[in-house]
Structures are given as structure tokens and as C-alpha cells.
Scaffold this motif. Structure first.
Motif, PDB file in Angstrom:
ATOM      1  N   LYS A  98       1.171  -1.058   0.190  1.00  0.00           N
ATOM      2  CA  LYS A  98      -0.494  -0.302   0.084  1.00  0.00           C
ATOM      3  C   LYS A  98       0.858   1.585  -0.054  1.00  0.00           C
ATOM      4  N   LEU A  99       1.517   1.378   0.856  1.00  0.00           N
ATOM      5  CA  LEU A  99       2.565   2.877   1.060  1.00  0.00           C
ATOM      6  C   LEU A  99       3.144   2.649  -0.356  1.00  0.00           C
ATOM      7  N   MET A 100       4.012   1.545  -1.141  1.00  0.00           N
ATOM      8  CA  MET A 100       4.265   1.935  -2.813  1.00  0.00           C
ATOM      9  C   MET A 100       3.513   3.040  -3.716  1.00  0.00           C
ATOM     10  N   THR A 101       1.921   1.867  -3.265  1.00  0.00           N
ATOM     11  CA  THR A 101       0.856   2.987  -4.466  1.00  0.00           C
ATOM     12  C   THR A 101       1.432   3.581  -4.752  1.00  0.00           C
ATOM     13  N   LEU A 102       0.761   4.498  -3.128  1.00  0.00           N
ATOM     14  CA  LEU A 102       1.547   5.859  -2.450  1.00  0.00           C
ATOM     15  C   LEU A 102       2.143   6.323  -2.896  1.00  0.00           C
ATOM     16  N   LYS A 103       3.635   5.758  -2.520  1.00  0.00           N
ATOM     17  CA  LYS A 103       4.592   6.649  -2.587  1.00  0.00           C
ATOM     18  C   LYS A 103       4.894   6.848  -4.104  1.00  0.00           C
ATOM     19  N   ASN A 104       4.797   5.987  -4.827  1.00  0.00           N
ATOM     20  CA  ASN A 104       4.854   5.839  -6.364  1.00  0.00           C
ATOM     21  C   ASN A 104       3.817   6.998  -7.084  1.00  0.00           C
ATOM     22  N   ALA A 105       2.356   7.250  -6.311  1.00  0.00           N
ATOM     23  CA  ALA A 105       1.793   8.416  -7.010  1.00  0.00           C
ATOM     24  C   ALA A 105       2.357   9.195  -6.457  1.00  0.00           C
ATOM     25  N   LEU A 106       2.806   9.384  -5.119  1.00  0.00           N
ATOM     26  CA  LEU A 106       2.911  10.418  -4.797  1.00  0.00           C
ATOM     27  C   LEU A 106       4.503  11.743  -5.488  1.00  0.00           C
ATOM     28  N   PHE A 111       3.979   4.001 -12.103  1.00  0.00           N
ATOM     29  CA  PHE A 111       3.625   2.487 -11.328  1.00  0.00           C
ATOM     30  C   PHE A 111       2.433   1.943 -10.874  1.00  0.00           C
ATOM     31  N   GLY A 112       2.248   1.199 -10.525  1.00  0.00           N
ATOM     32  CA  GLY A 112       0.806   0.463  -9.441  1.00  0.00           C
ATOM     33  C   GLY A 112       2.257   0.373  -7.841  1.00  0.00           C
ATOM     34  N   GLY A 113       1.411  -0.238  -6.595  1.00  0.00           N
ATOM     35  CA  GLY A 113       1.909  -0.345  -5.630  1.00  0.00           C
ATOM     36  C   GLY A 113       1.530  -2.518  -5.835  1.00  0.00           C
ATOM     37  N   GLY A 114       3.156  -3.194  -5.288  1.00  0.00           N
ATOM     38  CA  GLY A 114       2.883  -4.365  -4.662  1.00  0.00           C
ATOM     39  C   GLY A 114       4.326  -4.382  -3.952  1.00  0.00           C
ATOM     40  N   LYS A 115       4.730  -4.896  -3.220  1.00  0.00           N
ATOM     41  CA  LYS A 115       5.434  -5.657  -2.348  1.00  0.00           C
ATOM     42  C   LYS A 115       5.058  -7.415  -2.212  1.00  0.00           C
ATOM     43  N   GLY A 116       6.738  -8.168  -2.296  1.00  0.00           N
ATOM     44  CA  GLY A 116       6.774  -9.362  -2.370  1.00  0.00           C
ATOM     45  C   GLY A 116       7.599  -9.485  -0.882  1.00  0.00           C
ATOM     46  N   GLY A 117       7.606 -11.193  -0.456  1.00  0.00           N
ATOM     47  CA  GLY A 117       8.019 -11.487   0.614  1.00  0.00           C
ATOM     48  C   GLY A 117       8.520 -12.680   0.880  1.00  0.00           C
ATOM     49  N   VAL A 118       9.905 -13.421   1.183  1.00  0.00           N
ATOM     50  CA  VAL A 118      10.134 -14.859   1.851  1.00  0.00           C
ATOM     51  C   VAL A 118      10.857 -14.846   3.203  1.00  0.00           C
ATOM     52  N   VAL A 119       9.879 -16.521   4.193  1.00  0.00           N
ATOM     53  CA  VAL A 119       9.815 -15.887   4.967  1.00  0.00           C
ATOM     54  C   VAL A 119      11.161 -17.152   5.668  1.00  0.00           C
ATOM     55  N   ILE A 120      11.678 -16.466   5.386  1.00  0.00           N
ATOM     56  CA  ILE A 120      13.925 -16.555   5.662  1.00  0.00           C
ATOM     57  C   ILE A 120      14.208 -15.686   6.116  1.00  0.00           C
ATOM     58  N   LYS A 121      15.592 -16.398   7.146  1.00  0.00           N
ATOM     59  CA  LYS A 121      17.000 -15.819   7.608  1.00  0.00           C
ATOM     60  C   LYS A 121      17.966 -15.973   6.572  1.00  0.00           C
ATOM     61  N   PRO A 122      18.296 -15.528   5.714  1.00  0.00           N
ATOM     62  CA  PRO A 122      18.946 -15.682   4.021  1.00  0.00           C
ATOM     63  C   PRO A 122      20.592 -15.853   5.319  1.00  0.00           C
ATOM     64  N   GLN A 123      21.386 -15.543   5.978  1.00  0.00           N
ATOM     65  CA  GLN A 123      22.643 -16.396   6.542  1.00  0.00           C
ATOM     66  C   GLN A 123      22.112 -17.277   6.397  1.00  0.00           C
ATOM     67  N   GLU A 124      21.132 -18.255   7.077  1.00  0.00           N
ATOM     68  CA  GLU A 124      21.255 -19.715   7.182  1.00  0.00           C
ATOM     69  C   GLU A 124      21.308 -20.637   5.643  1.00  0.00           C
ATOM     70  N   TYR A 125      21.341 -19.644   5.096  1.00  0.00           N
ATOM     71  CA  TYR A 125      21.302 -20.292   4.019  1.00  0.00           C
ATOM     72  C   TYR A 125      22.178 -20.474   2.887  1.00  0.00           C
ATOM     73  N   ASN A 359      10.964   2.414   6.087  1.00  0.00           N
ATOM     74  CA  ASN A 359       9.431   2.389   6.158  1.00  0.00           C
ATOM     75  C   ASN A 359       8.930   2.507   7.561  1.00  0.00           C
ATOM     76  N   GLY A 360       8.882   3.197   7.388  1.00  0.00           N
ATOM     77  CA  GLY A 360       7.460   2.839   8.523  1.00  0.00           C
ATOM     78  C   GLY A 360       8.067   2.865   9.925  1.00  0.00           C
ATOM     79  N   PRO A 361       9.588   3.908  10.480  1.00  0.00           N
ATOM     80  CA  PRO A 361       9.979   3.454  11.643  1.00  0.00           C
ATOM     81  C   PRO A 361       9.322   4.347  13.138  1.00  0.00           C
ATOM     82  N   ILE A 362       8.508   4.523  12.328  1.00  0.00           N
ATOM     83  CA  ILE A 362       8.272   5.797  13.616  1.00  0.00           C
ATOM     84  C   ILE A 362       6.799   4.969  13.795  1.00  0.00           C
ATOM     85  N   THR A 363       5.796   4.174  14.635  1.00  0.00           N
ATOM     86  CA  THR A 363       4.867   4.153  15.426  1.00  0.00           C
ATOM     87  C   THR A 363       2.982   5.087  14.943  1.00  0.00           C
ATOM     88  N   GLU A 364       1.821   4.816  14.942  1.00  0.00           N
ATOM     89  CA  GLU A 364       0.806   5.405  14.912  1.00  0.00           C
ATOM     90  C   GLU A 364       1.295   6.625  16.203  1.00  0.00           C
TER      91      GLU A 364
END
Ligand SMILES: NC(=O)c1ccc[n+]([C@@H]2O[C@H](COP(=O)([O-])OP(=O)(O)OC[C@H]3O[C@@H](n4cnc5c(N)ncnc54)[C@H](O)[C@@H]3O)[C@@H](O)[C@H]2O)c1
Length: 458
Positions: A98-106, A111-125, A359-364
Motif C-alpha cells: 500500500k505504501l508503494m502505491t502511495l509513494k509512486n503516486a506522490l 507504477f502501481g504498488g506491490g510488495k513481495g516477501g519470503v519468510v527466511i533468514k538469508p544468513q542460514e542458507y 519504511n515506517g520507523p515511527i508508530t502511529e
């Protein structure tokens, strides 16, 4: 990241109360449009989830959760990074999309907004396993990715190596089809853009420097006549030496710290830097080039012992990592992780200005508390767009097979960020909203207008 939702709704409300916004809409339809836009902007178009089947070197087979969230394609193909981290989850990836959608529009990127993620600790592979995870990610999400559909980029835990691997797999799966623009943030030999690695850090510091030097110099008279609390904060720190503390000394933090250290326009003194191990402090200012040199030889880690500091002729005190946030300094540059300033520590923050590289280092709650105190926060959506802006240039360069020099890339990057700042800053210093809210109003206005014109509100 709940604050995103609150600010979107507040921004839409402010827009709907302004009759010059979508003037064709009458009172009753305005109310309906408000509800429709809240629904459309709050939820992603698609959440894709898979369990990547990966065969490890010890012959075990693991199933690794992986996501691609496509928030909005209102303005163009989905665009956003792929994060490899053990804390990745569906909610976090959705918020970042969602933040990417807003950032790209700003920043007026197509571009629209998307994001991906993989649940791993890369250092363990190991490297072969990581290569396999990247290939599987592309295989599992192959039908939704592509140069005109959804274009991933690096994020925490991934870099140009992973983007090269992913693009290579995309090419294997789609022989004879355009593939170069399927991923950005690639290495230069694979069609990446010069300057991409440094773009976010340079852009983060540029936003601050442009506001505190160029904009203040040109607008000092009227700013000193307003009763805007943030104008007062900025003017109080204008034309004097600023002490800066930088949390996080990775790709973004180290580049932004170096920009601040070398800045010809503002007099900065970098009094502290931290990474996940340690904080280094020197009230007279740290030698940032020497620290960068150290990290280049230590796999990114800052020195943690007196011996290491002495050997590299760096004068600094070694202190507790998290003390950095509460230092008596003018500027905090946050370049590590989400939710670093929160309810527990917000009342101990002494800096008058905060730049959000992460991204988002301060809570609401902390965001509101600090804004109420007049702390000038340069938000993530404005400050850290350098990476996606240069990704856009990489995408264009790949299409045209014409490549820019590094200087051309930076010139266009700063022009683009300057354009956004010139749109936002006069409005910001002229009304009582914090800078984040001003940026959101601008993004939401753009997205809502396009959705309305495309007939999406029926
Ligand atoms: N690099 C980019 O292009 C880019 C673009 C937009 C946003 N961001 C955001 O910026 C942040 C940093 O990105 P990066 O690319 O520099 O990552 P990175 O992995 O290169 O660096 C992260 C740094 O933070 C440090 N760190 C981790 N935990 C910490 C803690 N608790 N206290 C202090 N330091 C800590 C690490 O040691 C490291 O120095 C991330 O939140 C990322 O999402 C990065």
C-alpha cells in the motif's frame, strides 16, 4: 503501519470537504465516493501466497512461505521490492504494498504498488540454496509477474544478485519474450542502472538538504511570518551547524551519512551511527569515510572494539545501540527497521527533526506525539523514493536499450525529487498538517482522480 490507514481516511475526508476536488460530485455522491475510495485504497487487489518447495543441501525438503501482494494498478504495473526476512508476514507485506502505491503516486511514477516477501533468514542458507529460493519464487509467481504486469526490485535481504537470478529464471520460463524489465535493481551488466545502489541514500539526504537549504533560503520571508509550528522548527535550525545521528549503517544509512558528511550546503556533524550491534559516538563528529571503509572489509558491520577503532584511526566511544535514538542532537536519520520510535521511547526523543529513510520507523502514536511537539518529520513516502525512481529509469533504459551515465541518473533523480518537494512544501508550511499528511493528501488526490476518471467508482 495502522497509521497509514488512519491517514488515508483523514486525507480523503479533507479532500471531500474541499469543493474544488472532483467538483462534479454532489453532496450525496461525495459521501458514496468517500466510502468507495476508502474501500479501494485500504485493500489490495490481490494477495498471492505460496509455499516454495525447496530441496536443501542436507537432502531435506522445506516449504518456505512466500508472498506477492498487488495493492493497486491504478497508475500502472505493480511495482515494489521482495524482502527476505524471518519476520515477513502477510500483513506487513500488504502494508508495504500500500505504501508503494502511495509513494509512486506522490512522485508521479507510472507504477502501481506491490510488495513481495519470503519468510527466511538469508544468513542460514548457502548460495546454492538462495539461488534455488529465488528461482522458485519466480516459478511460483510466474503468471502474475512481468515487465508490464508486476516488476519486483530488491528490499531488505535481497540485492542485485537476487534480482539477476530472478530475471534469469523469468527469461528461462518465457523464451523469446521481453525479460529485461521484469525486475529492477539488477547488476549493471544485466541491464541495471548506474547509481541504483546509492539512489535511496542520496535521495533521502537530498530531500532534507533541499528543504533546509534551497527551500528555506528562497522562502524565508513568508515562512518567518507564518505561525506554522513546523516552519518555526525548520527556521530555528536554519544556517547553523546540525548534529546528526544515523540509525542503521547499511546500504541506505551509510550512503545518506556520507552525503550529510560531505554536504557543501549544510554544515553537518555526524555525532553517532549505529548498526544491529553497536552505537559509535563522537560529539566532535565521526569520520564517516573511514567507517564506510571499515564496513567494506567487515561484511557491513561497524567496529565493536577499541582495537578495531584504533587500527582504523576512528575516534569514537562505543555505546549501547539503542541509546542513539535518545541522544541530544538536532536530526535523527532512521535507516534501519520499522517501529523504532514508539510509545515506550517517544517522550525521550530529543531531536527536533527526523528523517525516515526506513519504511515506517515511527508508530502511529509516536508520530502524533512528536508532530504535536512540533518535531519536523520528513516521512518515508517522501524521503526514501530514490530507489524506486531510479528503478523507473532502469525500466525505461531497458526498454530503449539506451543507458545513462551515473551523473545523468543522479541529475534526473534530484530533478524528480525537487519537483515533488516543490509541489508539497509550500502547501505543508502553509497549513497545520504534518508533512506526512500533506504527502498522503497529494497521493490520495491523484489516485482518487484517476479512479474517478476511469469510472472505477460505480
Ligand atoms: N535500500 C533501499 O533502496 C531502500 C529503499 C526504500 C526503503 N528502504 C528501507 O530502509 C531500511 C534500510 O534498508 P537498507 O537497504 O539500508 O538495509 P541494510 O540491510 O543494508 O541495512 C540495515 C542496517 O540497519 C542495521 N540495523 C538492524 N537492526 C538495527 C537496530 N535495531 N538498530 C540499529 N541498526 C540496526 C543493520 O545492522 C544495517 O546496518 C529498510 O527498512 C528498508 O526497507 C531501503
Amino acid at each position: 503501519m495502522q497509521k497509514q490507514q488512519t491517514i488515508i481516511e483523514e486525507s480523503l475526508k479533507a479532500l471531500m470537504e474541499d469543493e474544488s476536488f472532483l467538483p462534479d460530485l454532489q453532496a450525496q455522491t461525495r459521501e458514496q465516493a468517500f466510502k468507495s475510495l476508502v474501500a479501494l485504497l485500504s485493500t489490495p487487489n490481490h494477495i498471492h501466497k505460496s509455499f516454495l518447495r525447496v530441496s536443501l543441501d542436507d537432502n531435506t525438503i522445506v516449504r518456505i512461505p512466500a508472498f506477492r501482494v498487488q495493492h493497486s494498478d491504478t497508475v500502472g504495473p505493480y511495482k515494489g521490492g521482495v524482502r527476505f526476512h524471518e519476520s515477513v508476514n502477510e500483513g506487513e507485506v500488504s502494508n508495504l504494498a500500500k505504501l508503494m502505491t502511495l509513494k509512486n503516486a506522490l512522485h508521479e511514477l507510472p507504477f502501481g504498488g506491490g510488495k513481495g516477501g519470503v519468510v527466511i533468514k538469508p544468513q542460514e542458507y548457502n548460495i546454492r540454496e538462495l539461488n534455488l529460493i529465488c528461482k522458485k519464487y519466480v516459478q511460483y509467481f510466474d503468471d502474475i509477474l512481468g515487465p508490464d504486469k508486476d516488476i519486483p526490485a530488491p528490499d531488505v535481504g535481497t540485492g542485485e544478485r537476487e534480482m539477476d537470478w530472478m530475471m534469469g529464471e523469468f527469461k528461462n520460463i518465457h523464451p523469446g519474450q521481453p525479460y529485461r524489465n521484469s525486475f529492477t535493481g539488477k547488476s549493471v551488466v544485466n541491464g541495471g542502472s548506474l547509481g541504483r545502489r546509492e539512489a535511496t541514500g542520496k535521495g533521502v539526504y537530498f530531500t532534507f538538504r533541499y528543504m533546509m537549504h534551497n527551500f528555506l533560503n528562497e522562502n524565508k520571508k513568508w515562512l518567518s511570518e507564518t505561525d506554522n509550528v513546523f516552519a518555526n522548527t525548520a527556521l530555528t535550525h536554519h544556517d547553523r551547524k546540525l548534529s546528526v545521528a544515523v540509525q542503521g549503517f547499511g546500504n541506505l544509512g551509510s550512503v545518506a551519512a556520507l552525503e550529510a558528511y560531505q554536504c557543501d550546503y549544510l554544515q553537518n556533524k555526524i555525532v553517532a551511527v549505529s548498526d544491529h550491534n553497536v552505537m559509535l559516538y563522537n560529539n566532535d563528529g565521526l569520520d564517516i569515510p573511514a567507517l564506510i571503509k571499515f564496513t567494506e572489509e567487515s561484511d557491513g558491520e561497524l567496529p565493536t572494539t577499541e582495537e578495531e577503532l584504533e587500527e582504523h584511526e576512528v575516534k569514537a566511544e562505543i555505546r549501547e545501540r539503542d541509546e542513539l535514538l535518545e541522544l541530544d542532537c538536532d536530526v535523527l536519520l532512521l535507516a534501519a527497521l520499522e517501529d523504532q520510535i514508539h510509545e515506550e521511547n517517544m517522550d525521550r526523543i530529543q531531536a527536533s527533526m527526523i528523517i525516515e529513510g526506513a519504511n515506517g520507523p515511527i508508530t502511529e502514536d509516536a508520530d502524533r506525539y512528536l508532530a504535536d511537539k512540533g518535531v519536523l518529520i520528513v516521512p518515508d513516502i517522501l524521503a526514501n523514493a530514490g530507489g524506486v525512481i531510479v528503478s523507473y529509469y532502469e525500466w525505461i533504459q531497458g526498454r530503449e536499450a539506451q543507458f545513462m551515465t551515473e551523473d545523468q541518473v543522479y541529475e534526473r533523480l534530484f530533478d524528480k525529487m525537487k519537483y515533488t518537494m516543490d509541489t508539497i512544501l509550500p502547501q505543508f508550511f502553509g497549513d497545520p498538517f504534518p508533512l506526512r499528511q500533506n504527502c498522503y493528501i497529494h497521493s490520495v488526490m491523484k489516485l482518487s482522480t484517476i479512479m474517478y476518471r476511469q469510472g472505477k467508482l460505480y
